[in-house]
Enzyme design. Structure first.
Site, PDB file in Angstrom:
ATOM      1  CG  ASP A 160      36.569  35.586  39.168  1.00 50.73           C
ATOM      2  OD1 ASP A 160      35.964  34.626  38.687  1.00 50.73           O
ATOM      3  OD2 ASP A 160      35.989  36.628  39.536  1.00 50.73           O
ATOM      4  CG  HIS A 188      32.412  37.645  38.991  1.00 50.24           C
ATOM      5  ND1 HIS A 188      33.379  36.680  39.125  1.00 50.24           N
ATOM      6  CD2 HIS A 188      31.239  37.037  39.253  1.00 50.24           C
ATOM      7  CE1 HIS A 188      32.800  35.532  39.457  1.00 50.24           C
ATOM      8  NE2 HIS A 188      31.502  35.719  39.538  1.00 50.24           N
TER       9      HIS A 188
END
Length: 332
Positions: A160, A188
């Site tokens: 990410d 996440h």
């Protein structure tokens, strides 16, 4: 003197991410160009033949740093003596499945693998959980591997983080290597908070803040965040398969920085065991900005958190607390 080989475990090694990851490790991208490795690859019995095919390809690639390959469906054999464990194997959510069903499958997988790591891995083994739900799988692993130090159990939010770097680099038309100190806070999942409040760009005139250069608050608080949050889904839509190459590459980045250190003045995002920093409840595996040195990570302290960011940090923490409760309910 040549270095002693490091034993690196990859679970789910016959899968897509595993297939992208093992050559990167064998090439020295994870632990450095002078560090020999012995790869331990684990997968489930139905994938044994495919796993053997991956082993054959590793042999055929003749990687100079690769000093041995263990390909097995036995968790004990896979975990014995490993110093780095990359937990890619997990049960994916299938159509029509409830979150609780996925969670209970993963809880049983991570409980079993944690027990094998607990008994057979090297004492200071560093663990990176990639399989989703990554933060909560890491928490379960921590529960069932009590002798592995809690600071050695992490989960992957570097993917990410790298996605956020990529979006800023494209938006400002700058080299991605000139963007630094973005942050991924939290889970996440689609509640993660990609934060560029403290990020900078290297320019000929020195470092400049990202928010000032982008100069579009609505984009930074809207489309930028949702693009990073939803990037995995966008790749599935485009490839008809989930992101493997970028996940493997960011797993290498995560371990490399953890083992070899982050550059001076640069932080990265890692899912780590919360100590209560930034008013995030202790006892969750939560993504923070960290610096690494001497094989240890440290949460970056003292960053200012504005009201918008505070709301985002709290929302993703609430989701993680709920996931934790769900996971623990699957244990009983």
């Amino acid at each position: 003197m040549a270095k002693e080989p490091v034993r690196v475990l990859v679970t789910g090694a016959a899968g897509q991410i595993g297939y992208a990851l093992v050559p990167m490790i064998a090439r020295g991208i994870m632990l450095g160009p002078d560090q020999p490795v012995i790869l331990h690859m684990l997968d489930i019995p139905p994938a044994a033949e495919a796993l053997n095919g991956v082993k054959m390809e590793l042999v055929d690639a003749a990687f100079p740093l690769l000093k041995g390959v263990v390909a097995t469906t036995d968790a004990v054999e896979a975990c014995t003596g490993v110093s780095v464990a990359v937990m890619v194997g997990g049960f994916p959510r299938k159509e029509g499945m409830e979150r609780k069903d996925v969670m209970s499958k993963n809880v049983s997988i991570y409980k079993a693998q944690a027990s094998a790591l607990e008994k057979y891995a090297a004492p200071n083994c560093k663990v990176l959980v990639v399989a989703n739900p990554a933060n909560t799988n890491a928490l379960i692993l921590k529960e069932f591997a009590p002798s592995i130090p809690e600071k050695n159990i992490t989960c992957l939010t570097r993917l990410d983080h790298n996605r956020a770097l990529g979006q800023i680099s494209e938006r400002l038309n700058v080299q991605v290597s000139d963007v630094k100190n973005v942050i991924i806070w939290g889970n996440h999942s689609s509640t993660q908070y990609p934060d560029v409040t403290h990020a900078t760009i290297k320019t000929p005139e020195g470092e400049k803040p990202v928010p000032a250069l982008v100069n579009d608050d609505a984009w930074l608080k809207g489309e930028f965040i949702s693009t990073v949050q939803q990037r995995g889904a966008a790749i599935i839509k485009a490839r008809k398969l989930s992101s493997a190459l970028s996940a493997a590459s960011s797993a290498c980045d995560h371990i490399r920085d953890w083992v070899l250190g982050t550059p001076e003045g640069t932080w990265v995002s890692m899912g780590v065991y919360s100590d209560g920093s930034y008013n995030v409840p202790a006892g969750l595996i939560y993504s923070f900005p960290v610096t690494c040195s001497g094989g240890e990570w440290k949460i970056v302290q003292g960053l200012s958190i504005d009201e918008f960011s505070r709301g985002k940090l709290d929302a993703t923490a609430a989701e993680l607390a709920e996931e934790k409760a769900l996971a623990y309910s699957c244990l009983s």
